[in-house]
Design a protein around this motif. Sequence first.
Motif, PDB file in Angstrom:
ATOM      1  N   GLU A 194      -6.507   8.686  -1.742  1.00  0.00           N
ATOM      2  CA  GLU A 194      -6.683   7.262  -1.494  1.00  0.00           C
ATOM      3  C   GLU A 194      -5.379   6.508  -1.771  1.00  0.00           C
ATOM      4  N   PRO A 195      -4.973   5.629  -0.857  1.00  0.00           N
ATOM      5  CA  PRO A 195      -3.752   4.849  -1.062  1.00  0.00           C
ATOM      6  C   PRO A 195      -3.874   3.929  -2.267  1.00  0.00           C
ATOM      7  N   GLU A 196      -2.732   3.621  -2.882  1.00  0.00           N
ATOM      8  CA  GLU A 196      -2.694   2.710  -4.021  1.00  0.00           C
ATOM      9  C   GLU A 196      -2.166   1.356  -3.563  1.00  0.00           C
ATOM     10  N   LEU A 197      -2.599   0.309  -4.253  1.00  0.00           N
ATOM     11  CA  LEU A 197      -2.237  -1.063  -3.923  1.00  0.00           C
ATOM     12  C   LEU A 197      -1.417  -1.645  -5.066  1.00  0.00           C
ATOM     13  N   VAL A 255       0.884  -1.156   0.000  1.00  0.00           N
ATOM     14  CA  VAL A 255       0.000   0.000   0.000  1.00  0.00           C
ATOM     15  C   VAL A 255       0.921   1.204   0.000  1.00  0.00           C
ATOM     16  N   GLY A 281      -1.047  -0.408   7.150  1.00  0.00           N
ATOM     17  CA  GLY A 281      -1.490  -0.264   5.767  1.00  0.00           C
ATOM     18  C   GLY A 281      -2.999  -0.310   5.639  1.00  0.00           C
ATOM     19  N   THR A 314       0.832   5.361   0.145  1.00  0.00           N
ATOM     20  CA  THR A 314      -0.014   6.521   0.426  1.00  0.00           C
ATOM     21  C   THR A 314       0.356   7.685  -0.488  1.00  0.00           C
ATOM     22  N   LEU A 367       1.803  -5.418   3.085  1.00  0.00           N
ATOM     23  CA  LEU A 367       0.673  -6.050   3.755  1.00  0.00           C
ATOM     24  C   LEU A 367       0.899  -7.527   4.049  1.00  0.00           C
ATOM     25  N   GLU A 415      -4.559   2.900   6.698  1.00  0.00           N
ATOM     26  CA  GLU A 415      -4.485   3.899   5.629  1.00  0.00           C
ATOM     27  C   GLU A 415      -5.588   3.667   4.596  1.00  0.00           C
ATOM     28  N   MET A 416      -5.869   2.399   4.295  1.00  0.00           N
ATOM     29  CA  MET A 416      -6.897   2.088   3.308  1.00  0.00           C
ATOM     30  C   MET A 416      -8.290   2.442   3.831  1.00  0.00           C
ATOM     31  N   GLN A 454       5.054   3.512   2.411  1.00  0.00           N
ATOM     32  CA  GLN A 454       4.786   2.178   1.873  1.00  0.00           C
ATOM     33  C   GLN A 454       4.651   1.181   3.009  1.00  0.00           C
TER      34      GLN A 454
END
Length: 78
Positions: free
Chosen positions: A56-59, A25, A44, A27, A35, A47-48, A32
Amino acid sequence: MKIRNNDELKLFEETLDRCDASVLVVTAQGDQYDLKDPAQRYLGIAEMIRGEGINEPELFASSYKDEMKLFNYLNAVA
């Protein structure tokens, strides 16, 4: 991606447990969280849960197979 309820959280954690490689994840601030690491997982996921809109956090998944597992999760909760 945003986790909206406990059922989604449980399914997401089950999906992560089935992944073989790192799932990150990232931000908007560049933090980073891996997970797959138990200590980082909760940070993580927090944050999600918090993330919205452009912040919005990216995966990211390290392997194609894991990407497909996450894609299937996203389809299941959509």
